[in-house]
Enzyme design. Structure first.
Site, short mmCIF file in Angstrom:
data_model
loop_
_atom_site.label_atom_id
_atom_site.label_comp_id
_atom_site.label_asym_id
_atom_site.label_seq_id
_atom_site.Cartn_x
_atom_site.Cartn_y
_atom_site.Cartn_z
N GLU A 70 24.29 -2.10 -21.80
CA GLU A 70 23.55 -2.25 -20.49
C GLU A 70 22.27 -2.95 -20.45
O GLU A 70 21.90 -3.96 -19.56
CB GLU A 70 23.77 -1.28 -19.50
CG GLU A 70 25.01 -0.53 -19.28
CD GLU A 70 25.33 0.45 -18.10
OE1 GLU A 70 25.26 -0.34 -16.79
OE2 GLU A 70 25.39 1.32 -18.12
N GLU A 92 31.09 4.47 -22.56
CA GLU A 92 31.04 5.58 -21.67
C GLU A 92 32.25 6.20 -21.59
O GLU A 92 32.40 7.54 -21.12
CB GLU A 92 30.30 5.06 -20.35
CG GLU A 92 29.16 4.58 -20.25
CD GLU A 92 28.84 3.24 -20.83
OE1 GLU A 92 27.52 2.88 -20.71
OE2 GLU A 92 29.60 2.46 -21.49
#
Length: 435
Positions: A70, A92
């Site tokens: 990210e 994640e």
């Protein structure tokens, strides 16, 4: 006054750009307010990086996963070190969460919906070469080179209206509403077939992707924040986080274990060849022994072919392939066994023949070398008493399918010494498995 021309984001570690948020950090967040504040902080950091007036370039060497991806996506440009250790992916879901720093929308805009589904829902990890083809990476940097790539020398602020690269198939499917709905429905059907009922994170991820695609970036971010808070309160997320924390603690403890570098392998079974391949890739010298030259020659060819396949798919460079091959020493005698630290017995036969082989082996190896077998515990208990030094005998059990299961059972009898167990556990940890 000095004027900055560019912001370069890189890691001091040559083997890792960023693995993302540690499971222990997530576990420390207790209340919804703490989860929301943490997500807001990460989003503000990424947004500020994305809105810098100067161009921003992320140099990716090693693992770029989870929150690290990210962070890289918030930069204008990404330069990857073209090395087998360079990997990019969204992790994640491994701890029952979803990306919440704006990475979902940025990733979909770069690589498209079909590729984005593979990364976000499928857990796919990309090499530097694949990431370049998909549009996730803009340029390459050579390993151990002080000369920056041309993109860094000529970096400018990226035009937000610039369209990313797409194949004709992507344009055909993803440029229409029916095509995007078709991809999302396909992903939903796959999840229904494969997911147990107590795993909510993939469904929340799909909802975030759908909101991003159908209602826009702001709706996607709001959905990601709401999904994160729902998942944080779920038993599945808490259990996965606890498991990951235990795994990280065990890995830290295993880092102190001895790592044998001189390995001997008796037999040429599929498991033996798999262990030989993994050992040489980790930098070990392997002596492979078989009873006749024909069997040994066929086993050596299979070993070389496996390593060649790894090089072909980009898991290692040509230089690494040659170095790995040179660390394999096939033999039909006991040559080289006087330097070994660990011997793995993968042979099959009658117990009497096995006992004779092990007595002969024990006369050839150093007194401190460890002997381990990859058969059931009763096999270990059967031949251990015949050894002159029974305390050095340990067993290993690799559950099927070999190579995919991360767990290895270390088998010991009351006569087995602690040092032998530590040696075998260090070997297992070196292979990246848990004992």
């Amino acid at each position: 006054e000095p004027r900055f021309q560019m912001c370069l984001v890189r890691s001091k570690k040559g083997t890792s750009f960023c693995h993302g948020v540690a499971a222990a950090t997530w576990s420390e967040l207790q209340t919804p307010e703490e989860w929301r504040a943490f997500a807001d902080l990460g989003q503000r950091v990424c947004d500020r990086l994305a809105h810098f007036r100067m161009p921003t370039v992320a140099v990716l060497a090693g693992a770029c996963l989870g929150g690290g991806l990210e962070l890289a996506l918030a930069c204008d440009w990404r330069v990857a070190v073209d090395s087998p250790s360079t990997q990019m992916g969204s992790t994640e879901l491994d701890v029952g969460l979803v990306p919440s720093w704006g990475g979902v929308g940025r990733l979909l805009r770069l690589v498209g919906l079909e590729h984005g589904l593979q990364l976000l829902l499928g857990g796919k990890k990309l090499s530097a070469q694949t990431a370049r083809r998909w549009g996730l990476v803009d340029d390459f940097a050579a390993i151990d080179s002080d000369e920056p790539p041309k993109l860094v020398e000529q970096a400018r602020k990226r035009d937000a209206k610039q369209r990313p690269r797409r194949t004709w198939r992507q344009w055909l499917v993803e440029s229409t509403g029916w095509g995007r709905r078709l991809l999302l429905r396909g992903a939903e059907r796959v999840l229904r077939k494969r997911l147990p009922d107590d795993m909510p994170a993939p469904w929340e991820m799909l909802a975030v992707i759908r909101a991003e695609v159908e209602r826009g970036p702001e709706a996607g971010r709001q959905e990601a924040h709401a999904a994160l808070l729902r998942l944080a309160a779920s038993p599945a997320c808490r259990n996965l986080l606890r498991l990951q924390v235990m795994h990280e603690e065990r890995r830290a403890a295993d880092a102190a274990l001895p790592r044998p570098k001189q390995i001997g392998i008796l037999g040429a079974t599929p498991l033996a060849l798999h262990l030989a391949t993994q050992a040489v890739v980790k930098g070990c010298h392997v002596v492979l022994r078989e009873k006749d030259e024909m069997t040994l020659g066929m086993a050596s060819l299979r070993l070389v072919k496996t390593l060649q396949d790894e090089a072909t798919r980009g898991a290692m460079t040509e230089e690494m392939f040659k170095s790995n091959v040179n660390r394999i020493r096939p033999t039909v005698t006991w040559k080289g066994f006087g330097e070994l630290e660990l011997v793995i017995d993968a042979t099959h036969g009658a117990i009497e023949a096995e006992q004779r082989l092990l007595r002969e082996l024990e006369a050839q190896i150093p007194d401190e070398a460890v002997i381990t077998c990859v058969r059931p515990w009763r096999a270990l208990a059967g031949w251990q008493p015949t050894l002159r030094r029974p305390e050095r005998a340990v067993g290993m059990h690799f559950p099927a399918p070999v190579g995919r299961t991360p767990l290895v059972e270390v088998l010991a009898t009351p006569a087995t010494g602690d040092q032998a167990v530590r040696c075998v556990r260090g070997f297992v940890a070196m292979l990246g498995k848990v004992s």
